[in-house]
Design a protein around this motif. Structure first.
Motif, PDB file in Angstrom:
ATOM      1  N   ARG A 127       0.833  -1.193   0.000  1.00 35.81           N
ATOM      2  CA  ARG A 127       0.000   0.000   0.000  1.00 35.81           C
ATOM      3  C   ARG A 127       0.880   1.262   0.000  1.00 35.81           C
ATOM      4  N   GLU A 128       0.469   2.299  -0.738  1.00 30.08           N
ATOM      5  CA  GLU A 128       1.174   3.573  -0.754  1.00 30.08           C
ATOM      6  C   GLU A 128       1.308   4.121   0.673  1.00 30.08           C
ATOM      7  N   GLY A 129       2.424   4.759   0.950  1.00 26.95           N
ATOM      8  CA  GLY A 129       2.597   5.361   2.270  1.00 26.95           C
ATOM      9  C   GLY A 129       3.151   4.410   3.307  1.00 26.95           C
ATOM     10  N   THR A 130       3.467   3.163   2.905  1.00 24.98           N
ATOM     11  CA  THR A 130       4.058   2.210   3.848  1.00 24.98           C
ATOM     12  C   THR A 130       5.514   1.948   3.481  1.00 24.98           C
ATOM     13  N   ALA A 131       6.235   1.315   4.424  1.00 28.96           N
ATOM     14  CA  ALA A 131       7.622   0.927   4.173  1.00 28.96           C
ATOM     15  C   ALA A 131       7.708   0.058   2.918  1.00 28.96           C
ATOM     16  N   GLY A 132       6.722  -0.856   2.744  1.00 26.92           N
ATOM     17  CA  GLY A 132       6.714  -1.751   1.600  1.00 26.92           C
ATOM     18  C   GLY A 132       6.711  -1.007   0.270  1.00 26.92           C
ATOM     19  N   ALA A 133       6.048   0.144   0.238  1.00 26.22           N
ATOM     20  CA  ALA A 133       5.926   0.882  -1.021  1.00 26.22           C
ATOM     21  C   ALA A 133       7.177   1.678  -1.358  1.00 26.22           C
ATOM     22  N   ILE A 134       8.023   1.972  -0.383  1.00 29.18           N
ATOM     23  CA  ILE A 134       9.222   2.763  -0.695  1.00 29.18           C
ATOM     24  C   ILE A 134      10.505   1.949  -0.542  1.00 29.18           C
ATOM     25  N   MET A 135      10.378   0.657  -0.173  1.00 33.22           N
ATOM     26  CA  MET A 135      11.596  -0.148  -0.013  1.00 33.22           C
ATOM     27  C   MET A 135      12.091  -0.639  -1.373  1.00 33.22           C
ATOM     28  N   THR A 136      13.347  -1.103  -1.386  1.00 33.34           N
ATOM     29  CA  THR A 136      13.895  -1.691  -2.593  1.00 33.34           C
ATOM     30  C   THR A 136      14.398  -3.094  -2.262  1.00 33.34           C
ATOM     31  N   SER A 137      14.410  -3.953  -3.272  1.00 33.32           N
ATOM     32  CA  SER A 137      14.915  -5.308  -3.035  1.00 33.32           C
ATOM     33  C   SER A 137      16.380  -5.447  -3.450  1.00 33.32           C
ATOM     34  N   ASP A 138      17.006  -4.318  -3.822  1.00 33.62           N
ATOM     35  CA  ASP A 138      18.418  -4.350  -4.219  1.00 33.62           C
ATOM     36  C   ASP A 138      19.325  -4.192  -3.012  1.00 33.62           C
ATOM     37  N   PHE A 139      19.445  -5.211  -2.190  1.00 31.56           N
ATOM     38  CA  PHE A 139      20.348  -5.109  -1.044  1.00 31.56           C
ATOM     39  C   PHE A 139      21.397  -6.216  -1.134  1.00 31.56           C
ATOM     40  N   ALA A 140      22.538  -6.002  -0.467  1.00 35.53           N
ATOM     41  CA  ALA A 140      23.629  -6.970  -0.501  1.00 35.53           C
ATOM     42  C   ALA A 140      23.476  -7.929   0.666  1.00 35.53           C
ATOM     43  N   VAL A 141      23.621  -9.224   0.375  1.00 37.20           N
ATOM     44  CA  VAL A 141      23.379 -10.263   1.369  1.00 37.20           C
ATOM     45  C   VAL A 141      24.623 -11.113   1.565  1.00 37.20           C
ATOM     46  N   LEU A 142      24.914 -11.483   2.811  1.00 39.72           N
ATOM     47  CA  LEU A 142      26.022 -12.373   3.121  1.00 39.72           C
ATOM     48  C   LEU A 142      25.511 -13.517   4.001  1.00 39.72           C
ATOM     49  N   SER A 143      26.289 -14.611   4.042  1.00 40.07           N
ATOM     50  CA  SER A 143      25.910 -15.703   4.944  1.00 40.07           C
ATOM     51  C   SER A 143      26.865 -15.691   6.128  1.00 40.07           C
ATOM     52  N   PRO A 144      26.399 -16.115   7.312  1.00 37.72           N
ATOM     53  CA  PRO A 144      27.212 -15.989   8.530  1.00 37.72           C
ATOM     54  C   PRO A 144      28.477 -16.849   8.506  1.00 37.72           C
ATOM     55  N   THR A 145      28.503 -17.874   7.641  1.00 36.09           N
ATOM     56  CA  THR A 145      29.665 -18.775   7.627  1.00 36.09           C
ATOM     57  C   THR A 145      30.755 -18.322   6.660  1.00 36.09           C
ATOM     58  N   MET A 146      30.473 -17.288   5.868  1.00 31.27           N
ATOM     59  CA  MET A 146      31.455 -16.783   4.904  1.00 31.27           C
ATOM     60  C   MET A 146      32.666 -16.192   5.597  1.00 31.27           C
ATOM     61  N   LYS A 147      33.836 -16.279   4.940  1.00 34.31           N
ATOM     62  CA  LYS A 147      35.015 -15.552   5.413  1.00 34.31           C
ATOM     63  C   LYS A 147      34.977 -14.144   4.817  1.00 34.31           C
ATOM     64  N   THR A 148      35.637 -13.181   5.479  1.00 36.08           N
ATOM     65  CA  THR A 148      35.558 -11.797   5.004  1.00 36.08           C
ATOM     66  C   THR A 148      36.109 -11.643   3.590  1.00 36.08           C
ATOM     67  N   MET A 149      37.205 -12.380   3.262  1.00 31.58           N
ATOM     68  CA  MET A 149      37.774 -12.183   1.917  1.00 31.58           C
ATOM     69  C   MET A 149      36.799 -12.688   0.849  1.00 31.58           C
ATOM     70  N   ASP A 150      36.084 -13.784   1.162  1.00 30.87           N
ATOM     71  CA  ASP A 150      35.073 -14.259   0.215  1.00 30.87           C
ATOM     72  C   ASP A 150      33.909 -13.268   0.139  1.00 30.87           C
ATOM     73  N   ALA A 151      33.602 -12.679   1.297  1.00 31.15           N
ATOM     74  CA  ALA A 151      32.509 -11.700   1.338  1.00 31.15           C
ATOM     75  C   ALA A 151      32.830 -10.519   0.432  1.00 31.15           C
ATOM     76  N   ILE A 152      34.088 -10.061   0.478  1.00 37.24           N
ATOM     77  CA  ILE A 152      34.474  -8.921  -0.368  1.00 37.24           C
ATOM     78  C   ILE A 152      34.355  -9.290  -1.846  1.00 37.24           C
ATOM     79  N   VAL A 153      34.754 -10.512  -2.180  1.00 34.43           N
ATOM     80  CA  VAL A 153      34.614 -10.970  -3.569  1.00 34.43           C
ATOM     81  C   VAL A 153      33.133 -11.007  -3.959  1.00 34.43           C
ATOM     82  N   ALA A 154      32.296 -11.534  -3.041  1.00 29.33           N
ATOM     83  CA  ALA A 154      30.859 -11.612  -3.319  1.00 29.33           C
ATOM     84  C   ALA A 154      30.279 -10.224  -3.540  1.00 29.33           C
ATOM     85  N   LEU A 155      30.718  -9.272  -2.720  1.00 30.66           N
ATOM     86  CA  LEU A 155      30.206  -7.903  -2.867  1.00 30.66           C
ATOM     87  C   LEU A 155      30.686  -7.285  -4.173  1.00 30.66           C
TER      88      LEU A 155
END
Lengths: 446, 446
Positions: A127-155
């Motif tokens: 619905r207009e005027g809600t968080a859902g209406a102005i949010m975007t699905s373009d966010f960066a996601v990581l998994s908790p078991t990843m190492k930081t160097m792999d995370a940087i590559v993923a990003l």
């Protein structure tokens, strides 16, 4: 923008040479280019737009108003439009598709890859005027078991798509949001550190149904770049970025300005607003207020004898009514704004009404003293007494009504700005007239 | 905040156990902790604050209001305060020091390292309401000849101090701003790429004297995280971050709300505002408006004979005056807001006045039709004619005055919100009364 902002390009004048225009089109900020295109005839804008590279087209497109986006989309070949759609941020794309006709939307959706199509359908369900209406699905996601160097590559791979990669969200195997990592933490951390070990807990999040005003307040309060949005199961469904929240807040604030001045809310630019729209947004409360006058008019009619005997009472009628209305408008506006910014909450009412009474009594007392000599000058001692006493009472009544209405409306889950303005005026008028002539009749016939 | 915002901690109730309080103090967001401390007695707040780690103290401190910061500072040992000062962001530190007495400020400055002292002195030299007053000197700097891998190492060292490291600024040997690099560009670039080769030109910048409203508009317009501030020689002297700009914009908007409702501007929270302050901010325009009444009162006195003959004219006086004032307030508020957001600029006046005249005529015409039957009912055909005709004229006059005043004030380099509200009311009153009785005398004595 004014002369105090320095930019590396200036908008070409109307008679600028083709070279200057070409330079501007090549070097200007996408926002400025969009602004300039919006001022041209649609056919001209369409021609210039067609000369841009795909990357630049996508950058500029999202900054155009939705009306112009739709017009340009209709003027370009379907596959050129599809390319732009794919490049656009998911939230901007969804807004545009909502603005097209049913048929055009179907056509456009077909041209999108499956993931983008699903995203768009999901985002457009809110619905207009809600968080859902102005949010975007373009966010960066990581998994908790990843190492930081792999995370940087993923990003590195995800970066071009994510609207902000300054904070990545950490999801468990079921997609539930369990933490977040800031980009500079990744850079500062040891290469083989595990994401689950360096992530921070999520301190604030909202649901898709949360109102955009609350979202904007939370972002401002916690100085966030983006606020995560989760569903009932705790799964991350989107993020609201600070700039989209700021746009939403600006629109809500403009709406508050409109409402307190008895204009029905509209979102269009004042520069482009049509005669028809302005008329329809302004006439409603203006003409409704005429019926409020049935009360004050009837009050005056009731005291016709008093008026004929003491015609100088009429001299002060506009002043008394205005003073009550002004005091009421002061209180109402201060409260509407304080409630909107979260400075004051519903529970503060009890404390504030006591202070308001004190302030109103002091204001009314001062106003009475100011008006006394005027009353004496125009109508003698008795009239002065009536006018002074009335002033004292109506300023207090106006202030209390003005202060209480926003709370009452808020309590009834209505926007405090709605009707506060017009109702304050109408109530002040009716009460003002009755108080004035009742006091006059009492004092003057003693 | 409302129930739609989810946080990992809830504020303890007044009778919460020590365990719950300890948990909240340990786990809450610095903003929430500051909020809670602000609601306690100063001595209690001071005791809880003393239990925090240095890092957490510094995080929380900047979120307290300046008054509480100053009180806590006075209650703690000088060296504890010095440690917090060093940890604080340069802009927050400067704001606090401005809030202390001359003597306390000297004392505190002495305890700072040379660089922080110079920074503070430089920042505090700027006038309130300008970019200089809200900028910070904590920005990350790179040189154009650096390699990206060295740049990342340099940022690792600078990171704890920089308020935002998402964008680093590239300066030449003389400190002049020549470009900027985003953190994710550094990560994406090859390790031996040179900063000068990957940096982007600066598309927008401001001077320290630029007004904070223009700064906030530029940040919103270009969706920036931070806006660079340069001196006359092009040297980078600070950055304004998006959150500080948003705070400044919020304050400016609240000021606009106050001004259009005839309240003199104040920045204090409505919840904490004192009786004395509210009184002094509200009485000025309220009592000044009484003198505006000298005109409308004199107008009425001049037409005393007409009133005595047609007393039903008085019934409609409040309505006509209010309608003119309401129409004027609508126009004035729409324009004040449109000018504040940059939606409309001074040059648009000519185009807008034509549309306003058309809208106002339509509004006045409709209002006249609405009021005609009321006039006929209460006073007969002739009175109805007078009331209808007056309504038509005063709604047009009110609208045109309301629309023009913000432009006129803006033209005179005054804030459009200043005086628009009260002046519209006063002018509408005076003009309304004169028009009403002039038309009445003309029509009724025919």
């Amino acid at each position: 923008m004014t002369e105090h902002i320095f930019k590396n390009t200036a908008q070409p004048s109307k008679d600028a040479s083709n070279e200057i225009i070409a330079l501007f089109i090549a070097a200007s900020h996408p926002v400025d280019l969009a602004d300039w295109l919006g001022q041209l005839l649609r056919s001209e804008a369409s021609n210039h737009f067609a000369t841009l590279s795909l990357r630049r087209r996508a950058e500029v497109f999202g900054h155009l108003s939705l009306g112009i986006q739709a017009d340009l989309a209709r003027a370009m070949p379907p596959d050129a439009f599809a390319q732009i759609l794919i490049e656009m941020d998911a939230d901007d794309r969804t807004d545009l598709l909502k603005h097209l006709t049913q048929e055009e939307r179907q056509q456009a959706l077909k041209s999108l890859p499956q993931k983008a199509r699903d995203d768009t359908n999901r985002l457009s369900a809110h619905r207009e005027g809600t968080a859902g209406a102005i949010m975007t699905s373009d966010f960066a996601v990581l998994s908790p078991t990843m190492k930081t160097m792999d995370a940087i590559v993923a990003l590195r791979c995800a970066a071009p798509d994510a609207e902000t990669i300054y904070r990545s969200y950490v999801l468990d195997a079921d997609g539930r949001l369990i933490g977040s990592v800031r980009l500079h933490q990744l850079i500062l951390a040891a290469d083989d550190a595990v994401i689950g070990g360096i992530m921070q807990p999520i301190s604030v999040m909202v649901m898709p149904e949360t109102g955009q005003e609350d979202v904007a307040k939370a972002i401002a309060r916690y100085d966030l770049l983006a606020l995560p949005v989760v569903d009932a199961a705790g799964r991350l469904v989107g993020i609201v970025t600070h700039d989209d929240a700021a746009d939403a807040l600006k629109a809500e604030t403009t709406e508050d300005f409109q409402k307190i001045s008895t204009v029905l809310p509209f979102t269009q630019s004042m520069r482009d607003a049509s005669f028809r729209m302005l008329y329809s947004k302004r006439i409603f409360w203006l003409s409704l207020l005429v019926f409020g006058n049935l009360f004050s008019g009837a009050g005056i009619a009731y005291y016709e004898e008093t008026i004929l005997t003491y015609v100088s009472l009429v001299f002060f009628l506009p002043l008394l009514i205005d003073s009550s209305g002004n005091a009421g408008a002061q209180s109402a506006t201060l409260m509407v704004r304080a409630l909107a910014t979260g400075d004051v909450v519903l529970q503060d009412w009890r404390d504030l009404i006591v202070r308001e009474l004190a302030v109103a009594a002091a204001l009314g007392g001062t106003m009475a003293l100011v008006v006394l000599p005027l009353g004496a000058l125009r109508g003698g001692t008795e009239i002065a007494l009536v006018v002074g006493l009335t002033m004292f009472v109506v300023v207090i009544v106006g202030s209390l009504v003005g202060m209480s209405l926003p709370f009452l409306l808020s309590r009834l889950r209505l926007d405090p700005a709605t009707a506060s303005g017009p109702l304050v005026t109408t109530i002040s008028d009716g009460v003002g007239v009755m108080v004035y002539f009742a006091i006059a009749t009492a004092v003057l016939t003693l």
